[in-house]
Design a protein around this motif. Structure first.
Motif, PDB file in Angstrom:
ATOM      1  N   GLN A 112      -8.182  -7.434   3.837  1.00 21.16           N
ATOM      2  CA  GLN A 112      -7.015  -7.201   2.997  1.00 21.16           C
ATOM      3  C   GLN A 112      -7.030  -5.801   2.393  1.00 21.16           C
ATOM      4  N   ALA A 113      -8.191  -5.361   1.932  1.00 20.06           N
ATOM      5  CA  ALA A 113      -8.290  -4.031   1.335  1.00 20.06           C
ATOM      6  C   ALA A 113      -7.983  -2.943   2.356  1.00 20.06           C
ATOM      7  N   LEU A 118      -3.916   1.115   4.554  1.00 23.48           N
ATOM      8  CA  LEU A 118      -3.061   1.628   5.632  1.00 23.48           C
ATOM      9  C   LEU A 118      -1.582   1.478   5.300  1.00 23.48           C
ATOM     10  N   LEU A 119      -1.201   0.334   4.760  1.00 24.55           N
ATOM     11  CA  LEU A 119       0.201   0.127   4.405  1.00 24.55           C
ATOM     12  C   LEU A 119       0.648   1.111   3.330  1.00 24.55           C
ATOM     13  N   LEU A 139      -1.300 -11.268   6.016  1.00 23.73           N
ATOM     14  CA  LEU A 139      -0.031 -11.764   5.484  1.00 23.73           C
ATOM     15  C   LEU A 139       0.053 -11.561   3.973  1.00 23.73           C
ATOM     16  N   ARG A 140      -1.076 -11.638   3.288  1.00 22.36           N
ATOM     17  CA  ARG A 140      -1.053 -11.348   1.847  1.00 22.36           C
ATOM     18  C   ARG A 140      -0.568  -9.928   1.586  1.00 22.36           C
ATOM     19  N   GLU A 141      -1.026  -8.985   2.395  1.00 29.67           N
ATOM     20  CA  GLU A 141      -0.597  -7.599   2.213  1.00 29.67           C
ATOM     21  C   GLU A 141       0.853  -7.401   2.637  1.00 29.67           C
ATOM     22  N   MET A 142       1.287  -8.106   3.692  1.00 26.93           N
ATOM     23  CA  MET A 142       2.690  -8.010   4.092  1.00 26.93           C
ATOM     24  C   MET A 142       3.595  -8.520   2.971  1.00 26.93           C
ATOM     25  N   HIS A 143       3.191  -9.599   2.330  1.00 27.26           N
ATOM     26  CA  HIS A 143       3.969 -10.151   1.223  1.00 27.26           C
ATOM     27  C   HIS A 143       4.000  -9.184   0.048  1.00 27.26           C
ATOM     28  N   ARG A 144       2.892  -8.535  -0.216  1.00 29.24           N
ATOM     29  CA  ARG A 144       2.851  -7.563  -1.319  1.00 29.24           C
ATOM     30  C   ARG A 144       3.855  -6.438  -1.092  1.00 29.24           C
ATOM     31  N   LYS A 145       3.989  -6.019   0.151  1.00 27.07           N
ATOM     32  CA  LYS A 145       4.893  -4.907   0.463  1.00 27.07           C
ATOM     33  C   LYS A 145       6.335  -5.350   0.682  1.00 27.07           C
ATOM     34  N   GLU A 180       1.070 -22.220   1.346  1.00 27.66           N
ATOM     35  CA  GLU A 180       0.737 -22.625  -0.015  1.00 27.66           C
ATOM     36  C   GLU A 180       0.799 -21.462  -0.998  1.00 27.66           C
ATOM     37  N   GLU A 181       0.482 -20.266  -0.520  1.00 25.38           N
ATOM     38  CA  GLU A 181       0.499 -19.085  -1.386  1.00 25.38           C
ATOM     39  C   GLU A 181       1.877 -18.438  -1.487  1.00 25.38           C
ATOM     40  N   GLY A 182       2.862 -19.001  -0.804  1.00 21.07           N
ATOM     41  CA  GLY A 182       4.224 -18.483  -0.895  1.00 21.07           C
ATOM     42  C   GLY A 182       4.435 -17.169  -0.172  1.00 21.07           C
TER      43      GLY A 182
END
Length: 336
Positions: A112-113, A118-119, A139-145, A180-182
């Protein structure tokens, strides 16, 4: 495409195969420059040598190296999409994430880091795994962006199970955790290539509750690629789209080197045709996972994975370069 990612001379492309034989030199993806040599990139190819989440045959930790070797034969012009991806965009090999092979949560944090770095630098990411557990931190990083994202998941298996042996984070659970994490747009989710036995009918009930549609490998055969592409495009629309490809969506005849093979899968031609049919979708990043080189024969699986990654990069190039860029605009990489 953001022009500031390029030098005035244009993107730095692959090593010139007319001057340096394809079997010579450092094995970066498609013989592209390393990220540190160009500063930043529109598309970064990131390796994740991690297979701590597998439930059957291990070995996907060796996939990034194998796929890089198999990618030596890739060429700079894609006639099917009429694009020269390495001239249209700066594409670079970002190397491998240093994953802890003994601690799954720590390994996922590292993925993730690295993805976040990179993103934040303006890159889209094509990740070469590694097992499918790594889709969750990506996917956590995609959601953040981007907020909740559309997902097309190519696989023989649903990967929406709850736990294995009480473990929450495995290659069979990433999309349940993502739900579950949305992280997902539940109006725009689909599995493609599903086949084989399940633990029970409840698996399908649980999967449908999360919003997934299913295109089986038999659907691809019976309905044909154009109909499948139309259905997928209607499902994802213009939403931010993440594509996650487990190479075992292919039949073992086309991808023997994988951890959990299932008979009756798609051909590599069908997979590439479906991806090509997604031209124009809002593709934000993607991964190709579950190549296990120790079970491969004559690099069949690694070659398929390298072409899948090339297809994804070409789709991104079609998005990022509205004005055609001639192949001659690309500078050849270092000769050696």
């Amino acid at each position: 495409m953001n022009d500031q990612h390029h030098t005035p001379e244009g993107p730095v492309g692959p090593v010139d195969a007319s001057r340096v034989p394809r079997f010579a030199g450092i094995a970066t993806f498609a013989r592209l420059p390393r990220l540190e040599d160009v500063g930043r990139a529109d598309v970064a190819v990131m390796g994740v040598p991690f297979d701590g989440g597998v439930s059957y045959r291990p070995g996907a930790r060796f996939a990034p190296a194998a796929v890089r070797e198999a990618s030596r034969l890739l060429r700079p012009y894609h006639p099917g999409l009429d694009v020269s991806p390495f001239a249209s965009l700066q594409v670079a090999d970002a190397g491998d994430v240093a994953c802890n092979p003994f601690d799954i949560p720590e390994a996922l944090e590292a993925v993730q880091a690295s993805a976040g770095t990179l993103l934040d630098a303006g890159s889209k990411i094509v990740t070469v795994g590694g097992d499918h557990t790594i889709a969750l931190p990506l996917l956590r990083e995609m959601h953040r962006k981007h907020g909740p994202v559309a997902l097309l998941h190519f696989d023989a298996h649903l990967d929406t199970w709850d736990t294995y042996f009480g473990a929450d984070y495995t290659h069979g659970t990433p999309f349940r955790r993502a739900f579950e994490e949305g992280l997902l747009d539940t109006e725009a989710l689909s599995h493609v290539g599903i086949r084989g036995p399940l633990y029970s009918k409840q698996d399908l009930t649980d999967d449908a509750r999360m919003g997934f549609g299913i295109v089986t490998s038999m659907d691809v055969m019976n309905q044909g690629v154009p109909a499948v592409v139309q259905a997928l495009r209607e499902r994802v629309g213009d939403r931010p789209l993440y594509i996650s490809i487990d190479i075992d969506c292919l039949d073992p005849a086309h991808a023997p080197g994988t951890g959990t093979p299932e008979a009756g899968g798609m051909t590599s031609r069908e997979l590439l045709a479906i991806l090509r049919g997604l031209d124009g979708c809002n593709l934000i990043s993607a991964d190709v996972v579950e190549v296990a080189p120790a079970y491969d024969h004559a690099d069949i699986t690694a070659v398929a994975a390298s072409h899948v990654a090339y297809e994804l990069i070409s789709l991104m190039a079609r998005q990022g370069a509205p004005e055609p860029v001639p192949a001659g605009a690309v500078r050849q990489g270092a000769h050696g």
